[in-house]
Write an enzyme that holds these catalytic residues in place. Structure first.
Site, PDB file in Angstrom:
ATOM      1  N   CYS A 102       0.841  -1.199   0.000  1.00 36.01           N
ATOM      2  CA  CYS A 102       0.000   0.000   0.000  1.00 36.01           C
ATOM      3  C   CYS A 102       0.875   1.248   0.000  1.00 36.01           C
ATOM      4  O   CYS A 102       0.606   2.213  -0.725  1.00 36.01           O
ATOM      5  CB  CYS A 102      -0.924  -0.009   1.216  1.00 36.01           C
ATOM      6  SG  CYS A 102      -2.075   1.388   1.285  1.00 36.01           S
ATOM      7  N   CYS A 200      -5.906  -3.136   7.454  1.00 37.38           N
ATOM      8  CA  CYS A 200      -7.141  -2.359   7.418  1.00 37.38           C
ATOM      9  C   CYS A 200      -8.311  -3.094   6.782  1.00 37.38           C
ATOM     10  O   CYS A 200      -9.453  -2.877   7.147  1.00 37.38           O
ATOM     11  CB  CYS A 200      -6.907  -1.027   6.708  1.00 37.38           C
ATOM     12  SG  CYS A 200      -6.474  -1.163   4.951  1.00 37.38           S
TER      13      CYS A 200
END
Length: 364
Positions: A102, A200
């Protein structure tokens, strides 16, 4: 006045980073990333970073500071560059670190691209790390955050020279206690908000459940075997296991047994003793070097082979096909394919790469 666009996740770190940059005289604006719809991946609407709650918290801080706030939809890129490779890695018997991917593809590559299109001079984040320019080599260096308990340089090793040139890390010299104090002094709504701990997009750390429920990855049962190939029992699918795992094997063996190897082609999980987990060398691919342009000869460094592990002394050497061979001074436990190995010289990140599956047979 230089213009800075800061990634505001809704947490306290990025909020205080915005304050510090504004106090330093930058023209500051904030951006929050929309990476997925929580309901699509089986997560409560207000849970985790990038949720609606986080967007509102980030906007609240931006409003309090009197700065612009935008929401960027990077959902398609996040799915292609982070979630799908995450699934492929588990199917391949690896244990990935999606936060690193990410950072690589979203928080720096895509974010910087968007910021430059909007004519900002820099991007910034709330990471605990530092960037300095080496006057001798002219290269930009990534260095550890001075608060060693919060240092995040390990997860940033994929940064390029272009990204380092255009990135600011305002928190690199501060401690977490100082960040909280500033947030409370400013009256930020997120001053006491807890830090995000889990990945997440995975609920409660249930990776296998996420892969099955959301991505349709159906685990296939196979054999637990020992080093001689003798069958010890049946496993529930390789996505349920990682190197070094002892608990959750689903059966007892009369003595402690650990996952020491995962063979995705044969759908087999090899079990062994704790001693079997120790290796003295392994191969790293998908290399990114920061403090040097190229590794041409052996170098003494310290190596961190997992985010939660300490650095240990090692020698890194150039290997075939652009890879790097890591040789420990003392054998280390549970080196895991798919994780990152990051190389340090003191507090400077030399570079890093992905641990390859055949680390136990590192020969040339």
């Amino acid at each position: 006045m230089a213009r800075v666009l800061i990634a505001m996740s809704g947490g306290v770190d990025s909020s205080v980073a915005a304050v510090l940059l504004k106090d330093q005289g930058y023209e500051v604006a904030g951006a929050t990333f929309k990476l997925f719809e929580n309901e699509d991946i089986g997560i409560e609407r207000t849970r985790t970073c990038c949720s609606l709650e986080d967007v509102l918290d980030a906007k609240s801080v931006a409003d309090k500071l009197g700065v612009r706030h935008d929401v960027f939809n990077f959902g398609l890129q996040f799915e292609q560059d982070v979630i799908l490779p995450f699934a492929e890695a588990y199917k391949n018997g690896e244990t990935p670190n999606p936060c690193i991917e990410c950072n690589r593809s979203i928080k720096f590559e895509k974010f910087l691209e968007r910021a430059l299109l909007m004519e900002y001079d820099y991007i910034a984040t709330g990471h605990y790390a530092r960037i300095e320019k080496d006057p001798k080599s002219g290269r930009y260096l990534l260095k550890k955050g001075q608060d060693q308990s919060k240092d995040q340089s390990y997860a940033l090793y994929t940064m390029t020279q272009t990204e380092l040139t255009r990135t600011l890390f305002p928190l690199g010299t501060l401690k977490k206690t100082e960040i909280r104090a500033i947030a409370e002094e400013k009256g930020f709504v997120n001053a006491k908000k807890p830090d995000s701990q889990d990945i997440c997009f995975v609920k409660d750390g249930d990776y296998a459940g996420f892969l099955k429920r959301t991505l349709g990855v159906n685990p296939v049962e196979g054999d637990f075997v020992d080093h001689e190939g003798s069958v010890l029992g049946r496993h529930q699918g390789i996505i349920h296991y990682t190197i070094g795992q002892r608990k959750g094997l689903g059966k007892t063996f009369g003595k402690p047994m650990y996952v020491v190897h995962i063979d995705s082609e044969k759908n087999r999980v090899t079990l062994g003793s704790n001693e079997d987990l120790f290796v003295d060398c392994f191969l790293v691919g998908d290399i990114n070097l920061i403090s040097i342009a190229e590794l041409t000869e052996p170098m003494e460094v310290t190596v961190k082979a997992r985010y939660t592990q300490a650095e240990v002394p090692a020698i890194i050497s150039p290997a075939a096909q652009g890879r790097i061979l890591v040789q420990f001074q003392e054998k280390q436990r549970a080196v895991t394919p798919g994780q990152a190995a990051v190389f340090y010289l003191g507090d400077v990140v030399v570079g890093g790469g992905k641990i390859l599956k055949k680390e136990r047979e590192a020969t040339f």
